[in-house]
Design a protein around this motif. Structure first.
Motif, short mmCIF file in Angstrom:
data_model
loop_
_atom_site.label_atom_id
_atom_site.label_comp_id
_atom_site.label_asym_id
_atom_site.label_seq_id
_atom_site.Cartn_x
_atom_site.Cartn_y
_atom_site.Cartn_z
N UNK A 183 0.81 -1.22 0.00
CA UNK A 183 0.00 0.00 0.00
C UNK A 183 0.85 1.26 0.00
N UNK A 184 2.02 1.22 0.60
CA UNK A 184 2.94 2.36 0.54
C UNK A 184 3.27 2.68 -0.92
N UNK A 185 3.54 1.63 -1.71
CA UNK A 185 3.87 1.84 -3.12
C UNK A 185 2.67 2.39 -3.89
N UNK A 186 1.48 1.89 -3.58
CA UNK A 186 0.26 2.40 -4.24
C UNK A 186 0.07 3.88 -3.91
N UNK A 187 0.22 4.24 -2.65
CA UNK A 187 0.00 5.62 -2.23
C UNK A 187 1.06 6.56 -2.80
N UNK A 188 2.29 6.11 -2.91
CA UNK A 188 3.34 6.95 -3.52
C UNK A 188 2.98 7.27 -4.96
N UNK A 189 2.40 6.31 -5.67
CA UNK A 189 1.97 6.56 -7.05
C UNK A 189 0.79 7.54 -7.07
N UNK A 190 -0.15 7.35 -6.15
CA UNK A 190 -1.32 8.24 -6.11
C UNK A 190 -0.91 9.69 -5.88
N UNK A 206 2.06 10.95 -6.58
CA UNK A 206 3.17 11.29 -7.48
C UNK A 206 4.48 11.49 -6.71
N UNK A 207 4.77 10.55 -5.82
CA UNK A 207 6.00 10.60 -5.03
C UNK A 207 6.96 9.51 -5.50
N UNK A 208 8.23 9.86 -5.60
CA UNK A 208 9.23 8.89 -6.06
C UNK A 208 10.20 8.47 -4.97
N UNK A 209 10.33 9.27 -3.93
CA UNK A 209 11.28 8.93 -2.87
C UNK A 209 10.82 9.48 -1.54
N UNK A 210 11.76 9.55 -0.60
CA UNK A 210 11.44 10.10 0.71
C UNK A 210 10.89 9.04 1.65
N UNK A 211 10.66 9.44 2.90
CA UNK A 211 10.10 8.56 3.92
C UNK A 211 8.61 8.85 4.05
N UNK A 239 -3.04 2.37 9.85
CA UNK A 239 -4.41 1.86 9.97
C UNK A 239 -4.76 1.80 11.44
N UNK A 240 -5.91 2.34 11.80
CA UNK A 240 -6.37 2.27 13.19
C UNK A 240 -7.81 1.78 13.20
N UNK A 241 -8.03 0.66 13.86
CA UNK A 241 -9.40 0.16 13.95
C UNK A 241 -9.62 -0.47 15.32
N UNK A 263 -10.15 3.52 10.31
CA UNK A 263 -9.67 4.65 9.52
C UNK A 263 -8.23 4.44 9.07
N UNK A 264 -7.91 5.03 7.95
CA UNK A 264 -6.60 4.88 7.33
C UNK A 264 -5.98 6.26 7.16
N UNK A 265 -4.66 6.33 7.36
CA UNK A 265 -3.97 7.60 7.22
C UNK A 265 -2.71 7.46 6.40
N UNK A 266 -2.28 8.57 5.81
CA UNK A 266 -1.04 8.59 5.02
C UNK A 266 -0.29 9.87 5.32
N UNK A 267 0.95 9.71 5.73
CA UNK A 267 1.81 10.85 6.08
C UNK A 267 1.14 11.77 7.10
N UNK A 268 0.49 11.17 8.08
CA UNK A 268 -0.08 11.93 9.19
C UNK A 268 -1.41 12.58 8.92
#
Length: 324
Positions: A52-59, A61-66, A71-73, A89-94
């Protein structure tokens, strides 16, 4: 986590689910396959998180970085009202990415990049029905089981030690409470029996290493006259505990490391003198060494550094298949 207490731990280094509370060993006695089953679930989720990290980086438009995918349920059970509430709920980069509305059985996507996932998951009625059943029936069933196993620990009431702290005579006075459990508490300053909202700075409730909690609240004393100190006190309140812990604002009980200045200390003078003598000796020795060797030669140094630096998950992408 149960009541903010960690009960099971898994990470990508150990790749094994382990109990974090002594009373969790009772679970093993009653269900010997519990941790083996949990380990398999977590291992599957670990791979899902990586995908999912790879999917979200594509969504995005990110190529690098941390980047961080979270996921919190879970579920909340009010044993007095016998009410149950679930959440996922799901979160990405805070930031919020997507969450489930259990009442409407639909997914909420605050980010444009989550719309593909929302469409896929809204169309998966069977999965949504399972999640609703999980959060309203299965999760509360396990929560009640955990509470029963750890009742002696989870239902205990540990009162704190309360101290008044101050860095310097002009600094705010900190009322610090530590060692309390559970974390359903309040800590505040009051004047003449009325809670203060101005000139105070309340901190967050923080965990201690032993499973208890700590909290602080600062009082700005710059505008308080010395004769008015007796009007102030710090109050610690705990849910379901009748008596509050009240600490009067009193200079005699304030703990501090501050030492009043009393002129330039003789110890410092002696230290400076000794330091200068050592420096002169070093310079003299260095001069003699340079004279003997006819100058410095550059050191040949090579440097190197090592750089070590529940099973309902599904692919965030719109594609079909396993994962989240």
């Amino acid at each position: 986590m149960v009541d903010d207490v960690q009960i099971v731990h898994y990470d990508s280094n150990t790749r094994t689910a382990v109990p974090k509370q002594d009373w969790m060993k009772k679970v093993i006695d009653d269900d010997p396959e519990y941790f083996k089953r949990s380990t398999n679930i977590f291992m599957g989720q670990e791979q899902t998180f990586k995908d999912n990290i790879e999917v979200l980086k594509q969504r995005f438009n990110q190529t690098g970085g941390v980047h961080i995918y979270q996921v919190m349920y879970g579920c909340e059970w009010d044993d007095e009202k016998n009410e149950v509430n679930g959440y996922r709920q799901y979160g990405y980069d805070g930031e919020d990415f997507i969450s489930l509305d259990l009442k409407t059985e639909t997914w909420i996507a605050p980010k444009q990049q989550a719309f593909i996932t929302k469409q896929k998951w809204d169309n998966n009625k069977a999965r949504t029905a399972y999640l609703k059943d999980y959060h309203t029936r299965i999760c509360p069933k396990w929560l009640k089981k955990y509470v029963n196993y750890g009742r002696r620990s989870l239902m205990r009431k540990d009162l704190p030690s309360v101290s008044l702290l101050q860095k310097t005579p002009s600094s705010p006075v900190t009322c610090h409470a530590t060692g309390f459990y559970p974390d359903r508490v309040d800590l505040f300053w009051r004047k003449d029996g009325e809670e203060l909202h101005e000139d105070v700075d309340k901190g967050e409730i923080l965990p201690n290493h032993d499973g208890t909690f700590q909290m602080s609240v600062d009082l700005n004393i710059s505008s308080i006259a010395p004769e008015d100190w007796k009007k102030y006190d710090c109050v610690f309140q705990m849910s379901d505990v009748k008596d509050d812990i009240i600490t009067k604002l009193d200079k005699s009980v304030i703990r501090t490391n501050w030492v009043p200045p009393s002129g330039f200390p003789a110890g410092a003078v002696i230290g400076v003198v000794v330091g200068l003598l050592l420096l002169l000796l070093c310079i003299a020795g260095l001069f003699m060494w340079r004279k003997k060797t006819n100058g410095f030669s550059r050191a040949n140094i090579s440097e190197s550094a090592d750089s070590n630096s529940d099973s309902s998950q599904s692919q965030l992408s719109g594609k079909t298949g396993g994962g989240e």
